[in-house]
Motif scaffolding. Structure first.
Motif, mmCIF file in Angstrom:
data_model
loop_
_atom_site.group_PDB
_atom_site.id
_atom_site.type_symbol
_atom_site.label_atom_id
_atom_site.label_comp_id
_atom_site.label_asym_id
_atom_site.label_seq_id
_atom_site.Cartn_x
_atom_site.Cartn_y
_atom_site.Cartn_z
ATOM 1 N N PHE A 141 0.843 -1.191 0.000
ATOM 2 C CA PHE A 141 0.000 0.000 0.000
ATOM 3 C C PHE A 141 0.880 1.242 0.000
ATOM 4 O O PHE A 141 1.868 1.308 0.721
ATOM 5 N N ASP A 142 0.521 2.225 -0.827
ATOM 6 C CA ASP A 142 1.278 3.479 -0.924
ATOM 7 C C ASP A 142 0.287 4.638 -0.823
ATOM 8 O O ASP A 142 -0.484 4.898 -1.751
ATOM 9 N N PHE A 143 0.295 5.335 0.325
ATOM 10 C CA PHE A 143 -0.603 6.472 0.515
ATOM 11 C C PHE A 143 -0.315 7.593 -0.484
ATOM 12 O O PHE A 143 -1.166 8.446 -0.727
ATOM 13 N N LYS B 41 -0.014 7.188 -3.599
ATOM 14 C CA LYS B 41 -0.776 6.895 -4.809
ATOM 15 C C LYS B 41 -2.277 6.819 -4.534
ATOM 16 O O LYS B 41 -3.083 7.243 -5.343
ATOM 17 N N SER B 42 -2.643 6.229 -3.399
ATOM 18 C CA SER B 42 -4.058 6.098 -3.072
ATOM 19 C C SER B 42 -4.206 5.878 -1.578
ATOM 20 O O SER B 42 -3.405 5.174 -0.961
ATOM 21 N N SER B 43 -5.250 6.477 -1.001
ATOM 22 C CA SER B 43 -5.532 6.269 0.423
ATOM 23 C C SER B 43 -6.625 5.231 0.622
ATOM 24 O O SER B 43 -7.105 5.045 1.744
ATOM 25 N N GLN B 44 -7.029 4.537 -0.461
ATOM 26 C CA GLN B 44 -8.136 3.597 -0.356
ATOM 27 C C GLN B 44 -7.842 2.203 -0.910
ATOM 28 O O GLN B 44 -8.516 1.255 -0.538
ATOM 29 N N LYS B 45 -6.874 2.043 -1.809
ATOM 30 C CA LYS B 45 -6.638 0.724 -2.385
ATOM 31 C C LYS B 45 -5.142 0.456 -2.515
ATOM 32 O O LYS B 45 -4.340 1.389 -2.627
ATOM 33 N N ALA C 143 -1.422 -0.393 -3.869
ATOM 34 C CA ALA C 143 -0.686 -0.102 -5.100
ATOM 35 C C ALA C 143 -0.421 -1.392 -5.868
ATOM 36 O O ALA C 143 -0.489 -1.424 -7.093
#
Length: 489
Positions: free
Chosen positions: A416-418, A420-424, A426
């Motif tokens: 997970f990479d915040f 790039k996205s805070s919901q799904k 990477a």
């Protein structure tokens, strides 16, 4: 007739000046220089054409010769962006453990980052206390690495539930057993690697040990104490004795009656019952502060400086204290893993938690409600770990879907990479197609491109992460702080 140059003679010499001096020089830009630079470059096209006509035959001949060459047979150009890939470098296993249907319960990297260890046992229920298991290590830097033949195999009389390499001594590794014991092995001793153990005393855990941590010893810099947590509700700190025994130095007990209440939380079964501890992580901002995950679904902020004695905890050689200071908003089931951020800013002081509800909670230690709740899986999440080098990156291990082989779950490793996205996630990696849950994972803090993950089939996979997950971007800490403040507001 040949393009091989003659032998070139070379000589090397070194010159070192006796003194050095720094100086800075900046020339003034002249108007003439600017004018000369701006003038159009003159090209003699007639001479260029004449040159190309002279060399045309020779160039065509060499191109035809290269075209017929077989030097690059089988080579395929990969036009994809290499930064987006996660590669599996090694698939490690011990066939004898797999023949017994044992699972990988824990993985750990040693202090140099070159050796990975795994423990074998069972995490899917049942009484496995009398079943033989193993601890295995592989040196990934060794030539002729055999992924199915560990460099060291330690036979253990009962399931090993957790492992932790010593932070500075690469050959020492501690393990917690199903029966509540702690053992420390020296992997440099192949004959009898056991150097310390708790034995079965009144101080020993009465439930399986689910996590062990090495703690620096304030009195002796060259020594480290060992911390263990168990579902018997006890958090114990052990010191080394000369006779090969681990003696209890201090301890804590989680009792429901002494857990701080909050009107924002669901009703807790308050009372004098022990609260089973499943996981623990120390704050990197304050070494006295740690977070535990418990079977009741809560994450609890605790302190080693606690002085209040735990209720009804007789039979221990040292008084057990009640460490809990704050209870955070709960998961929908037991918490299996917690991980404090290694990037310390007091305004953040963040940690992650995950559990049987398939969610990851991002928490600040300053408030009970999570900053972010992420539904990563419809099934269990077994482990979550914060990246040691990227403030916005974490990894989680899950059991996803149905497995025809063992009627459980198919395991994924989620990155997970915040940023790039805070919901799904990477990237979501299938640990093994059609096989069982991923129970554990660990980043390599020395070789930060490596991530090890162990699963229910008895396999450890070592993944190589791309630079997207290992190189910190500009103002990344500020981005995490901004994300937390936006959600809080």
């Amino acid at each position: 007739k040949s393009c091989q140059t003659g032998k070139i003679s070379t000589a090397e010499t070194a010159v070192q000046s006796h003194t050095s001096r720094d100086a800075g020089v900046q020339t003034d830009q002249s108007k003439d220089a600017v004018q000369d630079f701006q003038q159009e470059v003159q090209v003699d096209y007639t001479s260029l054409l004449s040159f190309l006509q002279r060399v045309e035959d020779a160039v065509i001949k060499e191109l035809n010769k290269n075209w017929k060459s077989r030097a690059f047979d089988g080579f395929e150009v990969n036009w994809t962006d290499q930064n987006e890939t996660v590669l599996c470098l090694h698939t490690l296993s011990y066939p004898e453990a797999q023949d017994q249907n044992l699972q990988v319960t824990s993985v750990s990297w040693n202090a140099t980052g070159s050796v990975v260890a795994c423990s074998y046992g069972r995490l899917d229920g049942g009484d496995w206390s009398t079943e033989k298991s193993y601890v295995c290590t592989w040196n990934l830097d060794r030539r002729g690495l055999n992924p199915q033949r560990p460099d060291l195999v330690v036979d253990v009389p009962s399931s090993v539930m957790c492992l932790a390499f010593h932070p500075s001594q690469p050959s020492l590794i501690a393990g917690g057993l199903f029966g509540g014991e702690l053992v420390v092995w020296d992997t440099s001793r192949t004959e009898d690697p056991v150097i310390w153990r708790t034995g079965m005393t009144d101080d020993t855990h009465t439930d399986p040990v689910y996590q062990v941590n090495w703690l620096p010893d304030a009195k002796h810099r060259n020594h480290a104490r060992l911390l263990s947590v168990s579902t018997d509700g006890k958090i114990l700190v052990w010191r080394e004795e000369r006779d090969g025994r681990l003696a209890l130095a201090e301890g804590f007990a989680m009792v429901a009656q002494q857990i701080p209440r909050s009107t924002q939380l669901k009703k807790f079964a308050w009372g004098e019952a022990a609260v089973g501890v499943t996981s623990l992580s120390f704050s990197h901002f304050d070494p006295r502060v740690f977070v535990v995950g418990v079977e009741g679904g809560y994450s609890l902020k605790c302190s080693t400086a606690a002085e209040t004695l735990a209720l009804h905890r007789a039979g221990s050689s040292v008084p057990l204290r009640a460490p809990a200071e704050l209870a955070f908003s709960p998961h929908g089931g037991p918490v299996y893993s917690v991980s404090c951020s290694p990037f310390h800013r007091q305004v953040l002081n963040l940690f992650l938690s995950c559990g049987t509800d398939g969610q990851v909670h991002l928490h600040s230690m300053l408030q009970t409600q999570p900053l972010v709740s992420l539904q990563l899986s419809e099934k269990y999440l077994f482990c979550v770990r914060w990246s040691p080098v990227r403030p916005l990156v974490f990894a989680a291990a899950s059991g996803e879907g149905n497995c025809n082989k063992c009627f459980c779950f198919i395991g994924d490793v989620h990155l997970f990479d915040f940023g790039k996205s805070s919901q799904k996630p990477a990237v979501s990696i299938k640990q093994a197609a059609g096989e069982c849950p991923v129970y554990c994972l660990e980043f390599n803090i020395r070789q930060t491109q490596l991530l090890a993950a162990g699963d229910a089939t008895g396999t450890v996979k070592v993944w190589q992460l791309s630079s997207d997950f290992t190189e910190q971007g500009p103002r990344e800490m500020n981005r995490l702080e901004q994300l937390a403040s936006e959600i809080t507001d």
